[in-house]
Design a protein around this motif. Sequence first.
Motif, short mmCIF file in Angstrom:
data_model
loop_
_atom_site.label_atom_id
_atom_site.label_comp_id
_atom_site.label_asym_id
_atom_site.label_seq_id
_atom_site.Cartn_x
_atom_site.Cartn_y
_atom_site.Cartn_z
N ASP A 67 -3.79 3.61 -0.17
CA ASP A 67 -1.96 3.63 -0.65
C ASP A 67 -1.95 4.92 -2.02
O ASP A 67 -1.66 5.56 -1.45
CB ASP A 67 -1.99 2.30 -1.01
CG ASP A 67 -1.36 1.86 0.12
OD1 ASP A 67 -1.27 2.00 1.40
OD2 ASP A 67 -1.46 0.03 0.18
N SER A 68 -2.33 4.46 -2.94
CA SER A 68 -2.86 5.03 -3.66
C SER A 68 -3.75 5.85 -4.25
O SER A 68 -4.54 7.15 -4.64
CB SER A 68 -2.05 5.20 -5.16
OG SER A 68 -1.91 3.29 -4.96
N SER A 252 12.23 0.52 -0.45
CA SER A 252 11.78 0.72 -1.97
C SER A 252 11.51 -0.26 -2.39
O SER A 252 11.93 -1.34 -2.29
CB SER A 252 12.24 1.56 -2.16
OG SER A 252 12.20 2.20 -3.38
N ASN A 259 7.76 6.77 -3.74
CA ASN A 259 6.38 6.05 -3.30
C ASN A 259 7.79 5.18 -1.90
O ASN A 259 7.77 3.53 -2.73
CB ASN A 259 6.67 5.31 -4.84
CG ASN A 259 5.56 6.27 -5.77
OD1 ASN A 259 4.28 7.06 -5.60
ND2 ASN A 259 5.79 5.91 -6.85
N ASP A 260 7.83 5.57 -1.58
CA ASP A 260 9.11 4.42 -0.30
C ASP A 260 8.20 4.76 1.15
O ASP A 260 7.36 5.58 1.65
CB ASP A 260 10.31 5.35 0.14
CG ASP A 260 11.09 4.91 -1.45
OD1 ASP A 260 10.76 4.41 -2.50
OD2 ASP A 260 11.11 6.60 -1.40
N TYR A 279 5.46 8.55 4.89
CA TYR A 279 4.87 7.74 2.75
C TYR A 279 5.94 8.86 1.97
O TYR A 279 4.87 10.06 1.89
CB TYR A 279 3.92 7.44 2.18
CG TYR A 279 3.91 6.28 1.36
CD1 TYR A 279 4.08 4.93 1.27
CD2 TYR A 279 3.15 6.71 -0.28
CE1 TYR A 279 4.33 4.46 0.23
CE2 TYR A 279 3.83 6.64 -1.32
CZ TYR A 279 4.13 4.95 -0.80
OH TYR A 279 3.72 4.44 -1.53
N THR A 281 5.86 10.43 -2.04
CA THR A 281 5.44 10.78 -3.84
C THR A 281 6.81 11.53 -4.21
O THR A 281 6.59 13.35 -3.59
CB THR A 281 4.89 10.99 -3.45
OG1 THR A 281 3.26 10.24 -2.24
CG2 THR A 281 4.04 11.42 -4.66
N ILE A 318 4.76 -0.55 -0.22
CA ILE A 318 5.54 0.23 -1.21
C ILE A 318 3.88 0.38 -2.52
O ILE A 318 3.27 -0.79 -2.58
CB ILE A 318 6.48 -0.57 -1.22
CG1 ILE A 318 6.80 -1.95 -1.48
CG2 ILE A 318 7.61 0.31 -0.47
CD1 ILE A 318 7.86 -2.21 -1.67
N PRO A 319 4.89 0.45 -4.06
CA PRO A 319 3.90 0.27 -4.99
C PRO A 319 3.57 -0.96 -4.95
O PRO A 319 4.24 -2.19 -5.62
CB PRO A 319 4.38 1.01 -5.94
CG PRO A 319 5.32 2.18 -5.46
CD PRO A 319 5.60 1.50 -4.02
#
Length: 576
Positions: A67-68, A252, A259-260, A279, A281, A318-319
């Motif tokens: 994801d990140s 979101s 970040n959606d 996605y 950013t 999502i985050p």
Amino acid sequence: MDRYILIIACVLRVVRCYSSGEVTEACDDMAPQHFVTAQQSPAPFSVTADRSSFKEGDEITVWLLADSTPFIGFMLQARAVNGSSPLGVFTVTGGEAQLLTCNGQPKSAVSHTSASAKLSIQGTWRAPTSYGFNSIQFSASFVIDFSTFWVGVTSYPVTFSGTAATPANSTSIPITSTTSASSTAVFPSQSSLSISSAGCGSSKVCFRQPLNCDPGVSPDCYFLSAMTSIRDTAIHLEMTGPSDGYIAIGFSDDQMMGNDDIFICGRDSNGIIQLQHAYSTGRRRPDIVPLGNVSDVKSSMKDDIISCSFTTRNPISIPRSVRSSSPYYLMFAHGPTSNGEIGHHTSTFLSDTKMDISRPQGITNATQPPIIKAHGALMLIAWMTTGSLGMITARYLKDRANIPPHWPHVWFLVHVFLMTLTVAATIIAFILSFTQVGGWSGGAHPVLGWVVMILAFFQPIVAMFRCGPHNRWRVLFNWSHALNAVAIKVLAVVAIFTGLSLIDSSEDKWLLKVMGGFVGWEATLYILLDVHMRCKCSDNEEGASESACKALLLLVLFFLGNMAFLVALLVGIAMS
């Protein structure tokens, strides 16, 4: 000396590393031999397959996605659901990895360890020709560093169907075509796809613009529905709306872009409708990611109305969360495409609260970001109130015969003050919108806004360098100054109309009707003031005072009417 050699020999077994990724000793429990406990928190990684069913000998594309937070090592296997032995054969098609022999089965697992971090790995798994299972899951372990790793991150089950999979060009349930950089479901446009508001609030969550619209009845309805399965984590999504390029839906944690988790339905370079997973950013174009576990993809393109429906079993990413059903804001956007790539959205609207799509809900109000509302409010105040009063003051109170003798320069001071407020409000509104959007957006509204901003900015600058009252070129300045003011006013009114059309969530376009009444009111008062100015018949002091009183009365009526319309529009914008 022999004692020291024995100690070293014992330690060698403990410190042995696997820089190549060939960790065959981890085949059973898939745990790195790091002598620390695996993380128990939700993994910031996911395992996805390109289909939800397969037959003997099928090839399934599998992705390991971050994801990140990138990973530096992984192990991947396919196992029967609730099974413990690896199945099938892997081929690595994207990224570096080692094929392992686990439990005597060659190429039944994939692993890799590297000093360089990775965000994704792609591989292909071939199903065995002999089977004794109904469904499989892809299971992976991810390593961030020596002491931080996750074990047992699984995909959604992939079911054995016993029949051939649907071809990729099917119009009913197409199989996704994929590359290492993106995953897209591509299919010819059908003549129609029936999407309606039936079931809203009872069996599915509905999100629409304008409020209460039904896409089965109104062609101008932007519509999103979500329905969850009671048997598994599947989410059936429908979206439709008029667009010359694409429509998109997003999930979101906030009401800001970035970040959606996004699904895009739009034209490719050949004009064929495609479904993409993306996605976002920051405020740049979203990154296309593998489509993942998506099925039952259908589409329609008719009279510039794009419609898509599909079922996803991917967890919404999502985050700070990877979940399939939890409250989040819903987003809807539409805009143009160029050679298959989406452009900046023409318009977007958001849910006013977080929604749990597992609980069917009725009508949901769409709301505009607060910054956009502030932008609209400032432009209304600038060009339908302070700007209008400033222009009227200069035109109808400039002649001394129309005002008391002790007010010779009041009109000028009032004019300068009001127009300064107008230009300042315009600049602030422009900055707010640019900050929110983060760039150039499509449609007529931003073009008109730019022109109004430029003309309004230079109007007072040119006025400061005007020639003297008795200069022979003064008449040229007077006419150019007046004509530029009229041009700004007309363009600003058109820009306001286009802006209100973007945010008006009412089915009967109530804001546009009020704005139309506002313009009509101003035009009527302009005409009355102009008639009054041309029909004055007395130049003595008493007549001048009487004429000025009538003009002031008309100005008071103008102001009161403007305030009434302005308040109505501001309330409408606040509720949009």
